[in-house]
Design a protein around this motif. Structure first.
Motif, PDB file in Angstrom:
ATOM      1  N   ARG A  81       0.833  -1.216   0.000  1.00 28.63           N
ATOM      2  CA  ARG A  81       0.000   0.000   0.000  1.00 28.63           C
ATOM      3  C   ARG A  81       0.862   1.258   0.000  1.00 28.63           C
ATOM      4  N   LYS A  82       1.986   1.202   0.702  1.00 25.62           N
ATOM      5  CA  LYS A  82       2.878   2.367   0.713  1.00 25.62           C
ATOM      6  C   LYS A  82       3.524   2.586  -0.653  1.00 25.62           C
ATOM      7  N   ALA A  83       3.858   1.510  -1.338  1.00 23.48           N
ATOM      8  CA  ALA A  83       4.494   1.638  -2.658  1.00 23.48           C
ATOM      9  C   ALA A  83       3.522   2.253  -3.662  1.00 23.48           C
ATOM     10  N   ILE A  84       2.271   1.804  -3.609  1.00 23.38           N
ATOM     11  CA  ILE A  84       1.264   2.352  -4.540  1.00 23.38           C
ATOM     12  C   ILE A  84       1.026   3.834  -4.238  1.00 23.38           C
ATOM     13  N   ALA A  85       0.937   4.161  -2.954  1.00 22.24           N
ATOM     14  CA  ALA A  85       0.753   5.567  -2.571  1.00 22.24           C
ATOM     15  C   ALA A  85       1.972   6.401  -2.965  1.00 22.24           C
ATOM     16  N   ASP A  86       3.149   5.822  -2.793  1.00 21.04           N
ATOM     17  CA  ASP A  86       4.374   6.539  -3.136  1.00 21.04           C
ATOM     18  C   ASP A  86       4.438   6.826  -4.638  1.00 21.04           C
ATOM     19  N   ALA A  87       3.955   5.882  -5.422  1.00 17.03           N
ATOM     20  CA  ALA A  87       3.928   6.095  -6.871  1.00 17.03           C
ATOM     21  C   ALA A  87       2.838   7.086  -7.265  1.00 17.03           C
ATOM     22  N   GLY A  88       1.884   7.289  -6.360  1.00 20.10           N
ATOM     23  CA  GLY A  88       0.804   8.228  -6.655  1.00 20.10           C
ATOM     24  C   GLY A  88      -0.169   7.698  -7.681  1.00 20.10           C
ATOM     25  N   ILE A  89      -0.400   6.399  -7.671  1.00 15.53           N
ATOM     26  CA  ILE A  89      -1.312   5.801  -8.652  1.00 15.53           C
ATOM     27  C   ILE A  89      -2.471   5.105  -7.931  1.00 15.53           C
ATOM     28  N   SER A  90      -3.444   4.692  -8.711  1.00 11.90           N
ATOM     29  CA  SER A  90      -4.562   3.931  -8.163  1.00 11.90           C
ATOM     30  C   SER A  90      -4.196   2.449  -8.141  1.00 11.90           C
ATOM     31  N   PRO A  91      -4.657   1.713  -7.128  1.00  8.26           N
ATOM     32  CA  PRO A  91      -4.429   0.259  -7.131  1.00  8.26           C
ATOM     33  C   PRO A  91      -4.982  -0.413  -8.380  1.00  8.26           C
ATOM     34  N   ASP A  92      -5.978   0.222  -8.980  1.00  9.13           N
ATOM     35  CA  ASP A  92      -6.542  -0.349 -10.215  1.00  9.13           C
ATOM     36  C   ASP A  92      -5.506  -0.468 -11.322  1.00  9.13           C
ATOM     37  N   GLU A  93      -4.480   0.371 -11.269  1.00 15.18           N
ATOM     38  CA  GLU A  93      -3.471   0.355 -12.337  1.00 15.18           C
ATOM     39  C   GLU A  93      -2.516  -0.825 -12.232  1.00 15.18           C
ATOM     40  N   ILE A  94      -2.478  -1.470 -11.074  1.00 10.78           N
ATOM     41  CA  ILE A  94      -1.558  -2.602 -10.889  1.00 10.78           C
ATOM     42  C   ILE A  94      -2.127  -3.816 -11.625  1.00 10.78           C
ATOM     43  N   ASP A  95      -1.380  -4.296 -12.617  1.00  9.87           N
ATOM     44  CA  ASP A  95      -1.846  -5.489 -13.349  1.00  9.87           C
ATOM     45  C   ASP A  95      -0.842  -6.639 -13.276  1.00  9.87           C
ATOM     46  N   LEU A 101      -6.459  -4.651  -5.066  1.00 11.91           N
ATOM     47  CA  LEU A 101      -5.712  -5.095  -6.255  1.00 11.91           C
ATOM     48  C   LEU A 101      -6.630  -5.974  -7.100  1.00 11.91           C
ATOM     49  N   LYS A 102      -7.476  -5.320  -7.855  1.00 15.48           N
ATOM     50  CA  LYS A 102      -8.542  -6.048  -8.574  1.00 15.48           C
ATOM     51  C   LYS A 102      -8.130  -6.470  -9.978  1.00 15.48           C
ATOM     52  N   ASN A 103      -7.057  -5.865 -10.492  1.00 14.37           N
ATOM     53  CA  ASN A 103      -6.764  -6.056 -11.918  1.00 14.37           C
ATOM     54  C   ASN A 103      -5.461  -6.805 -12.185  1.00 14.37           C
ATOM     55  N   VAL A 104      -4.988  -7.535 -11.195  1.00 15.22           N
ATOM     56  CA  VAL A 104      -3.719  -8.256 -11.381  1.00 15.22           C
ATOM     57  C   VAL A 104      -3.945  -9.463 -12.287  1.00 15.22           C
ATOM     58  N   LYS A 105      -3.254  -9.461 -13.414  1.00 14.54           N
ATOM     59  CA  LYS A 105      -3.367 -10.561 -14.382  1.00 14.54           C
ATOM     60  C   LYS A 105      -2.068 -11.357 -14.482  1.00 14.54           C
ATOM     61  N   PHE A 106      -0.960 -10.644 -14.348  1.00 12.14           N
ATOM     62  CA  PHE A 106       0.341 -11.313 -14.453  1.00 12.14           C
ATOM     63  C   PHE A 106       0.849 -11.621 -13.059  1.00 12.14           C
ATOM     64  N   MET A 107       1.141 -12.894 -12.806  1.00 14.38           N
ATOM     65  CA  MET A 107       1.629 -13.314 -11.487  1.00 14.38           C
ATOM     66  C   MET A 107       2.809 -14.259 -11.672  1.00 14.38           C
ATOM     67  N   MET A 108       3.870 -14.046 -10.890  1.00 14.61           N
ATOM     68  CA  MET A 108       5.060 -14.891 -11.038  1.00 14.61           C
ATOM     69  C   MET A 108       5.805 -14.923  -9.706  1.00 14.61           C
ATOM     70  N   ASN A 109       6.437 -16.066  -9.422  1.00 14.75           N
ATOM     71  CA  ASN A 109       7.284 -16.193  -8.239  1.00 14.75           C
ATOM     72  C   ASN A 109       8.745 -16.068  -8.637  1.00 14.75           C
ATOM     73  N   GLY A 110       9.456 -15.196  -7.975  1.00 14.42           N
ATOM     74  CA  GLY A 110      10.903 -15.065  -8.153  1.00 14.42           C
ATOM     75  C   GLY A 110      11.577 -15.733  -6.973  1.00 14.42           C
ATOM     76  N   ALA A 111      12.074 -16.931  -7.190  1.00 17.30           N
ATOM     77  CA  ALA A 111      12.489 -17.782  -6.075  1.00 17.30           C
ATOM     78  C   ALA A 111      13.706 -17.252  -5.335  1.00 17.30           C
ATOM     79  N   MET A 112      13.679 -17.447  -4.040  1.00 17.43           N
ATOM     80  CA  MET A 112      14.814 -17.335  -3.124  1.00 17.43           C
ATOM     81  C   MET A 112      15.273 -15.921  -2.789  1.00 17.43           C
ATOM     82  N   CYS A 113      15.287 -15.030  -3.768  1.00 13.39           N
ATOM     83  CA  CYS A 113      15.855 -13.708  -3.500  1.00 13.39           C
ATOM     84  C   CYS A 113      15.057 -12.670  -4.263  1.00 13.39           C
TER      85      CYS A 113
END
Lengths: 442, 137
Positions: A57-71, A124-136
């Motif tokens: 939530r802090k990152a989205i606020a820091d970017a000054g965007i709507s959570p809707d923009e996160i895909d 976070l209603k519009n997330v379509k791309f999801m991926m795990n970046g393992a370990m680090c």
């Protein structure tokens, strides 16, 4: 629901790949950091998952965007290098009153989980791309950079949380407390090496080869703490705001000589989220875009129980070549370096592989450099973030600070102009690193 | 030293069986002409399973580095602190490092570069033998 890991074809892990195709097509903007704690007090609201939601939530606020923009959402699910609960352990009482439950019972407690995060951040209603970046989280940064560059996501969160349960990490508990040893670690665990042991062994080889000494690390470690104490989000500035001295370092108790207590990083609870997007979309973000010029990977070709000095030097040399080839910049273009430091005794391998602040030297010069002015005020800032050593174990303070430095808003801002920086983690032979720029590539 | 007893599995049983016979064997890839340790299902370079075989080594090596452990995570070794752990490069393949407590060598007096030879130590919990190393001569 299982989510994919990073395709191997995305990795830049060999010479001859040329300029990165995504060069200048991806930027970082918003950054969100949770509060820190030494250990989890078993309250839902202070859990690793809760901290991760705060960071998002802090990152989205820091970017000054709507959570809707996160895909897009890229997550590093592993949330410790120490002890986790058995995966089937149920959550503590009251957990279900705070959080919706995913299918994995330890989600949000001792493991990050994309499904759990999306259930519990309903905005976070519009997330379509999801991926795990393992370990680090370094792997997640690379995954998100590639995904944005390839058009798979337009605005992507990169996320990692860390948990630290009660007790002494893995000393005298779990597998260490048994009189038998099983699994892949049995070839080394029966000798009783602490985690820093193999690094200390290679450091010892390094010192012998180049005529250096452990005492030469003192200014680096003290500077790390100084830089970390400037960071209001770091563990030490929040909970132990005492400076350390050269004398403290030189008289500290050994863990595995030549590694002492200050050469080890402190496990903590914390979470970070960063917003990646395209330069075009970043025009509407509140924060200045930081361009990714390239990335690179090294992975070990395991032959023995521990690495050797030769292998670490080969791996970090290769990382330097890959990064510079992919980004189109060279060592002299770096305004600072923020490579990994947890353990302090291998930071010089990263630094020398990049030939950072070299004056014609290839190897064996870093400990001499450490004895010069490596502060943020000096000509060659070394690890201005303070790293794990100055902030607590996360493996991401260095990346976070690189973005903030190039935006001109780091709490430990270097005095010279920050134009191009490098960050990477973790080990010399298992590393993902990125070259970042304050301006688009020409 | 009261080491933990390693529990062999299907993959590394030949290694531990050989230890119990006081022989040091590790994997060798006949395609890559290269040793590897710890045991893996296939060659870590070419990936071929069929080309990996077990080969007996001379049991000679050299000390390339060391640490002195003051804060071990391993419960059974805590009363032994501080103790040496040395990195041993095998004569047949110096890139392969094995670890040793260097029995007989005083703490913090490890002779870097010295030749060593393998011995076998019985671990207390199961009686499984493991390779150890002592300074030669």
């Amino acid at each position: 629901m299982p989510h994919p890991g990073v395709p191997h074809s995305w990795f830049r892990n060999k010479d001859g790949l040329g300029l990165w195709e995504g060069r200048g097509k991806v930027v970082a903007t918003g950054v969100g950091t949770s509060p820190t704690a030494r250990r989890w007090d078993e309250k839902p609201e202070t859990s690793m998952g809760a901290l991760t939601i705060i960071a998002i939530r802090k990152a989205i606020a820091d970017a000054g965007i709507s959570p809707d923009e996160i895909d897009g959402l890229v997550l590093t699910p592993e949330s410790t290098t120490g002890v986790s609960n058995d995966p089937k352990t149920p959550p503590p009482p009251g957990w279900e009153k705070h959080f919706k439950m995913a299918s994995f019972p330890q989600a949000g407690i001792t493991r990050g989980d994309i499904d759990w995060l999306l259930l519990n951040t309903p905005e976070l209603k519009n997330v379509k791309f999801m991926m795990n970046g393992a370990m680090c989280m370094s792997v997640s940064f690379v995954a998100a950079a590639e995904a944005v560059a390839r058009g798979l996501t337009q605005t992507c969160l990169v996320v990692r949380g860390w948990h630290n349960l009660a007790g002494r990490y893995y000393v005298g508990v779990g597998a260490s407390a048994l009189n038998t040893a099983s699994g892949p670690f049995k070839y080394s665990s029966i000798w009783g090496l602490p985690a820093c042991g193999t690094t200390a062994m290679v450091f010892e080889e390094y010192c012998r080869k180049y005529g250096k000494s452990h005492d030469q690390m003192a200014n680096f470690v003290v500077t790390q703490r100084r830089n970390g104490l400037m960071n209001p989000d770091g563990f030490y500035s929040q909970h132990r705001p005492e400076m350390i001295t050269v004398e403290d370092y030189l008289t500290a108790r050994w863990i595995a000589k030549p590694a002492n207590i200050y050469d080890n990083d402190l496990p903590i609870m914390a979470a970070l989220a960063v917003v990646f997007t395209t330069p075009e979309r970043a025009k509407n973000h509140k924060q200045k875009p930081v361009y990714i010029l390239s990335h690179g990977q090294t992975r070990p070709e395991m032959m023995g129980v521990t690495p050797t000095l030769e292998k670490w030097e080969q791996a970090t040399d290769r990382m330097g070549r890959i990064l510079y080839e992919g980004s189109g910049v060279g060592p002299d273009d770096l305004s600072f370096e923020n490579m990994y430091d947890g353990f302090t005794l291998f930071h010089q391998f990263h630094l020398e592989g990049l030939r950072y602040a070299a004056r014609g030297e290839k190897r064996g010069y870093a400990l001499d450099l450490y004895e010069t002015d490596i502060s943020i005020e000096g000509p060659n800032p070394v690890s201005p973030s303070g790293g794990n050593n100055g902030n607590g174990r996360t493996r991401w303070w260095n990346h976070r600070d690189t973005i903030l430095q190039l935006q001109g808003r780091s709490p430990s801002q270097i005095r010279k102009k920050a134009e191009i920086g490098v960050s990477g983690a973790p080990m010399p032979d298992i590393c993902d690193a990125l070259i970042w720029s304050a301006t688009p590539p020409v | 030293m009261p080491k933990q007893s390693p529990i062999p599995d299907e993959l590394d049983k030949p290694f531990y069986d050989a230890c119990n016979e006081e022989r040091l064997v590790i994997q060798y890839c006949t395609s890559c002409r290269r040793y590897q340790f710890p045991p893996r299902p296939g060659c870590t370079r070419c990936g071929n399973n069929a080309s990996v075989q077990w080969r007996q080594l001379s049991g000679r090596g050299r000390i390339v580095s060391r640490v002195v452990v003051h804060d071990t995570p391993t419960s059974s070794l805590i009363p032994e602190q501080p103790f040496n752990v040395a990195a041993i490069a095998l004569d047949e393949e110096p890139d392969i490092i094995m670890l040793s407590h260097l029995p007989g060598t005083p703490v913090d007096q490890v002779p870097i570069g010295a030749a060593v030879e393998v011995i076998f130590e019985t671990t207390p919990a199961t009686g499984q033998k493991v390779p150890e190393w002592r300074v030669a001569g």
